[in-house]
Design a protein around this motif. Structure first.
Motif, PDB file in Angstrom:
ATOM      1  N   GLU A 304       0.837  -1.196   0.000  1.00  0.00           N
ATOM      2  CA  GLU A 304       0.000   0.000   0.000  1.00  0.00           C
ATOM      3  C   GLU A 304       0.873   1.248   0.000  1.00  0.00           C
ATOM      4  O   GLU A 304       1.876   1.308   0.722  1.00  0.00           O
ATOM      5  CB  GLU A 304      -0.921   0.007   1.227  1.00  0.00           C
ATOM      6  N   LEU A 305       0.487   2.259  -0.773  1.00  0.00           N
ATOM      7  CA  LEU A 305       1.231   3.510  -0.853  1.00  0.00           C
ATOM      8  C   LEU A 305       0.380   4.654  -0.322  1.00  0.00           C
ATOM      9  O   LEU A 305      -0.790   4.800  -0.692  1.00  0.00           O
ATOM     10  CB  LEU A 305       1.633   3.812  -2.309  1.00  0.00           C
ATOM     11  N   TYR A 306       0.985   5.473   0.555  1.00  0.00           N
ATOM     12  CA  TYR A 306       0.321   6.625   1.156  1.00  0.00           C
ATOM     13  C   TYR A 306       1.126   7.877   0.810  1.00  0.00           C
ATOM     14  O   TYR A 306       2.355   7.855   0.835  1.00  0.00           O
ATOM     15  CB  TYR A 306       0.250   6.468   2.673  1.00  0.00           C
ATOM     16  N   VAL A 307       0.446   8.970   0.500  1.00  0.00           N
ATOM     17  CA  VAL A 307       1.111  10.210   0.091  1.00  0.00           C
ATOM     18  C   VAL A 307       0.759  11.326   1.066  1.00  0.00           C
ATOM     19  O   VAL A 307      -0.422  11.533   1.410  1.00  0.00           O
ATOM     20  CB  VAL A 307       0.706  10.609  -1.338  1.00  0.00           C
ATOM     21  N   ASN A 308       1.791  12.032   1.509  1.00  0.00           N
ATOM     22  CA  ASN A 308       1.634  13.137   2.460  1.00  0.00           C
ATOM     23  C   ASN A 308       0.880  12.678   3.707  1.00  0.00           C
ATOM     24  O   ASN A 308       1.204  11.642   4.271  1.00  0.00           O
ATOM     25  CB  ASN A 308       0.994  14.344   1.773  1.00  0.00           C
ATOM     26  N   SER A 328       1.552  16.707  -8.779  1.00  0.00           N
ATOM     27  CA  SER A 328       0.538  17.549  -8.144  1.00  0.00           C
ATOM     28  C   SER A 328       0.471  17.328  -6.635  1.00  0.00           C
ATOM     29  O   SER A 328      -0.137  18.122  -5.912  1.00  0.00           O
ATOM     30  CB  SER A 328      -0.833  17.288  -8.770  1.00  0.00           C
ATOM     31  N   TYR A 329       1.093  16.253  -6.148  1.00  0.00           N
ATOM     32  CA  TYR A 329       1.089  15.986  -4.715  1.00  0.00           C
ATOM     33  C   TYR A 329       2.209  16.705  -3.972  1.00  0.00           C
ATOM     34  O   TYR A 329       2.275  16.633  -2.735  1.00  0.00           O
ATOM     35  CB  TYR A 329       1.177  14.479  -4.456  1.00  0.00           C
ATOM     36  N   TYR A 330       3.102  17.383  -4.690  1.00  0.00           N
ATOM     37  CA  TYR A 330       4.087  18.210  -4.001  1.00  0.00           C
ATOM     38  C   TYR A 330       3.377  19.331  -3.238  1.00  0.00           C
ATOM     39  O   TYR A 330       2.255  19.719  -3.575  1.00  0.00           O
ATOM     40  CB  TYR A 330       5.077  18.815  -4.997  1.00  0.00           C
ATOM     41  N   SER A 331       4.065  19.865  -2.238  1.00  0.00           N
ATOM     42  CA  SER A 331       3.480  20.934  -1.419  1.00  0.00           C
ATOM     43  C   SER A 331       3.264  22.216  -2.209  1.00  0.00           C
ATOM     44  O   SER A 331       2.609  23.140  -1.733  1.00  0.00           O
ATOM     45  CB  SER A 331       4.376  21.211  -0.209  1.00  0.00           C
ATOM     46  N   GLY A 332       3.802  22.311  -3.392  1.00  0.00           N
ATOM     47  CA  GLY A 332       3.610  23.451  -4.275  1.00  0.00           C
ATOM     48  C   GLY A 332       4.240  23.159  -5.622  1.00  0.00           C
ATOM     49  O   GLY A 332       4.831  22.104  -5.845  1.00  0.00           O
ATOM     50  N   MET A 339       7.447  16.380  -0.953  1.00  0.00           N
ATOM     51  CA  MET A 339       6.381  15.378  -0.978  1.00  0.00           C
ATOM     52  C   MET A 339       6.845  14.185  -0.154  1.00  0.00           C
ATOM     53  O   MET A 339       8.010  13.787  -0.230  1.00  0.00           O
ATOM     54  CB  MET A 339       6.061  14.954  -2.419  1.00  0.00           C
ATOM     55  N   TYR A 340       5.919  13.605   0.602  1.00  0.00           N
ATOM     56  CA  TYR A 340       6.223  12.485   1.489  1.00  0.00           C
ATOM     57  C   TYR A 340       5.473  11.250   1.007  1.00  0.00           C
ATOM     58  O   TYR A 340       4.257  11.302   0.761  1.00  0.00           O
ATOM     59  CB  TYR A 340       5.807  12.856   2.909  1.00  0.00           C
ATOM     60  N   VAL A 341       6.174  10.133   0.839  1.00  0.00           N
ATOM     61  CA  VAL A 341       5.556   8.881   0.399  1.00  0.00           C
ATOM     62  C   VAL A 341       5.928   7.778   1.387  1.00  0.00           C
ATOM     63  O   VAL A 341       7.105   7.595   1.699  1.00  0.00           O
ATOM     64  CB  VAL A 341       5.998   8.485  -1.019  1.00  0.00           C
ATOM     65  N   VAL A 428       7.280  19.102   6.233  1.00  0.00           N
ATOM     66  CA  VAL A 428       6.906  17.953   5.402  1.00  0.00           C
ATOM     67  C   VAL A 428       5.526  17.478   5.836  1.00  0.00           C
ATOM     68  O   VAL A 428       5.350  17.016   6.974  1.00  0.00           O
ATOM     69  CB  VAL A 428       7.933  16.816   5.527  1.00  0.00           C
ATOM     70  N   SER A 429       4.546  17.584   4.953  1.00  0.00           N
ATOM     71  CA  SER A 429       3.195  17.155   5.260  1.00  0.00           C
ATOM     72  C   SER A 429       3.148  15.638   5.406  1.00  0.00           C
ATOM     73  O   SER A 429       3.583  14.901   4.519  1.00  0.00           O
ATOM     74  CB  SER A 429       2.231  17.592   4.144  1.00  0.00           C
TER      75      SER A 429
END
Length: 456
Positions: A304-308, A328-332, A339-341, A428-429
Motif C-alpha cells: 500500500e502507498l500513502y502520500v503526504n 501535483s502531490y508536491y506541497s507546491g 512530498m512524502y511517500v 513535510v506534510s
C-alpha cells in the motif's frame, strides 16, 4: 564524514543539483566500489566526455587501486585525501569500460567495468560524471551497500521513443555467479551485437566470474512498432536474482518522460531489496508535473502507498509493479517544494526531476529512504557544478533534516563560505520528523554540517 549517499540530480541547462542522502545501511562511503558498464543508444549521444571523481573525508593521504574488469593488476593507483579530490580519466563515449559499444552488448565481458579499492580499508566516494553538448548526468557508486543478490530493474517509463533505450549493467563480485533476469514483458527484445532484437527469451540466465560484467539494452528507437507518444515500460520491475553478490547499475540513455520530443540521459546505481526502506521524502526540481514525480516499485505483493498526510492508500501494488505519484502531490509547484511517500512494505523509489522546465533537462535519481539513522555531515561535494569537462552556471543542494534541529545548527558552506538559510525551511506534510531545505546558485566545493540527522 561517514556513510553518505551521493545520488545526483543533473541538468545541462543553467543548473545541476547533486542530491545526497545518507544512511548507515546505504553507506556509499566505502573502501570498495564497483562500476558496472552501461549502454547508450548510440556513441556519444548521452556521455561523450566523462570522468570519475574520487573524494574522501580522510585527512591523511592513502592509496586507492583501480582495477578494470577481471584484471588482478591495478591499472592505476590514486593518492587521495580530504584536502584534494582526484579525477580518474576516461576515454570519450563508448570506451568499453564505462559504456560499451554494440559489439559488447548482450555478451559476457572480462575487460569492462571498474573496481576501486583502498589499500588499508580507508573509505572514499566514487562518482562517475559525463556530458556532451546537449546531455549530461552522473552516477555515484553505493560502495559495499550495492552488493546483493536480489534487485528490481527500475528507472522511469519513456514516453518519446526516439534515440532512447533502457539499459542494465551487472558486475559479479565472485566466481561462478549465476544471474537470472525475469519478470519483464514477454514482448521485450534485447540487443546482442549489431542485432537489435537478437535476445527474445522471456527469462535470461547468465554465468559470470569475479570482475566480469554483462550489459543489456532494450533499444526502443529501433523497434518496428515505435510511436512517438507510446509509453515504454516493459522492463520496469523485472527481477534480477543472483546466487552470489552482484552490483547493478541502470539507466535510460536517453530518458524522455514527456511527449514534447525532448530527452536527456538518466543513470544510477541501486541497492538490493533486503536493505530498502518504506519512507521517502522528495524535493522538487524545476520542471512541471509531467517531469517532477515519484516512481515507486514494489518488492512484495499487497504493498500500500500513502502520500503526504493521507490515511487511505493512493493505490496498492504487487511485486514488480510500479506506480507514479503525480507531481501535483508536491506541497507546491515551485522548486524546493516537498512530498512524502510511505509504503506498507519495502519499495524502490525513484525521483524524476528536471534542472529546467524542459524535457531536454530531465533525469531521475534512485532515492534513499529516510526511515534509517542518518549522519550529521556531508563533507564534501567536489565541484558541484562540474560534469567532466563541462562547467555549468550553477549547482545546489536539497537537504532533508531532522525537524528537531534549529536552523542555526545546520550549516552549508560553499568554498568555505557559510550560506544563509533564512526562510529556506519547509515542513513535510505527513511527517513531523523531517523538514527540507533547497539552495541553488552554488559553485565549487560544498559541505553540509549539522548537529543532528541529515540527508542531502
Amino acid at each position: 564524514m561517514k556513510n553518505i549517499w551521493f545520488s545526483d540530480f543533473k541538468s545541462l541547462s543553467a543548473l545541476i543539483i547533486f542530491l545526497i542522502s545518507s544512511s548507515n545501511i546505504f553507506a556509499q562511503l566505502s573502501d570498495l566500489h564497483y562500476l558496472p558498464p552501461l549502454k547508450q543508444e548510440s556513441n556519444n549521444i548521452g556521455f561523450q566526455a566523462q570522468a570519475i571523481y574520487l573524494s574522501t573525508p580522510e585527512t591523511t593521504a592513502f592509496n586507492v587501486k583501480v582495477y578494470k574488469g577481471t584484471n588482478t593488476i591495478p591499472s592505476q593507483t590514486i593518492s587521495l585525501s580530504n584536502t584534494k579530490y582526484e579525477i580518474y580519466a576516461l576515454d570519450n563515449g563508448d570506451n568499453n569500460v564505462t559504456f560499451v559499444d554494440n559489439d559488447n552488448t548482450g555478451k559476457v565481458l572480462s575487460n569492462s567495468g571498474l573496481r576501486f579499492e583502498s589499500e588499508n580499508g580507508e573509505r572514499f566516494y566514487v562518482n562517475h560524471r559525463g556530458a556532451q553538448s546537449s546531455q549530461g548526468s552522473s552516477l555515484t557508486s553505493k560502495g559495499r551497500a550495492a552488493l546483493g543478490k536480489r534487485f528490481r530493474w527500475g528507472g522511469g517509463p519513456v514516453i518519446n521513443g526516439d534515440d532512447t533505450n533502457a539499459t542494465l549493467g551487472i558486475m559479479a563480485t565472485e566466481d561462478n555467479t549465476t544471474v537470472e533476469i525475469s519478470g519483464y514483458d514477454p514482448s521485450i527484445v534485447f540487443r546482442q551485437g549489431s542485432d537489435v532484437d537478437a535476445i527474445t527469451d522471456d527469462r535470461l540466465s547468465i554465468t559470470l566470474n569475479k570482475g566480469q560484467s554483462y550489459v543489456l539494452e532494450y533499444p526502443i528507437r529501433n523497434l518496428p512498432n515505435w510511436l512517438a507518444t507510446k509509453k515504454y515500460d516493459e522492463w520496469m520491475g523485472a527481477l534480477i536474482a543472483a546466487d552470489k553478490d552482484i552490483v547493478v547499475s541502470l539507466g535510460n540513455a536517453l530518458y524522455s518522460p514527456t511527449d514534447d520530443g525532448s530527452r536527456d540521459i538518466a543513470i544510477d546505481q541501486i541497492i538490493p531489496e533486503n536493505i530498502l526502506g518504506n519512507e521517502y521524502v522528495f524535493v522538487r526540481g524545476y520542471g512541471d508535473d509531467d517531469m517532477e514525480f515519484a516512481i515507486i516499485i514494489a518488492t512484495q505483493n499487497g504493498t500500500e502507498l500513502y502520500v503526504n498526510e493521507a490515511l487511505t492508500p493512493i493505490t496498492t501494488i504487487d511485486a514488480g509493479e510500479y506506480y507514479i505519484v503525480p507531481g501535483s502531490y508536491y506541497s507546491g509547484s515551485s522548486k524546493g517544494e516537498n512530498m512524502y511517500v510511505r509504503a506498507s512494505k519495502q519499495v524502490y523509489a525513484y525521483h524524476s526531476t528536471a534542472g529546467a522546465n524542459s524535457g531536454a533537462n530531465v533525469d531521475y535519481n534512485f532515492i534513499a529512504p529516510v526511515n534509517f539513522l542518518l549522519d550529521k555531515e556531508v563533507n564534501f561535494i567536489p565541484g558541484v557544478n562540474q560534469l567532466a569537462t563541462k562547467k555549468l552556471d550553477g549547482g545546489g543542494v536539497s537537504i532533508i533534516s531532522a525537524a528537531s534541529t534549529p536552523d542555526e545548527e545546520l550549516e552549508v558552506y560553499e568554498n568555505g563560505v557559510l550560506q544563509d538559510l533564512t526562510n529556506k525551511r519547509k515542513e513535510v506534510s505527513g511527517s513531523k520528523l523531517w523538514v527540507t531545505y533547497f539552495l541553488d546558485g552554488l559553485e565549487g566545493d560544498v559541505k553540509v554540517l549539522s548537529t543532528n540527522s541529515i540527508a542531502v
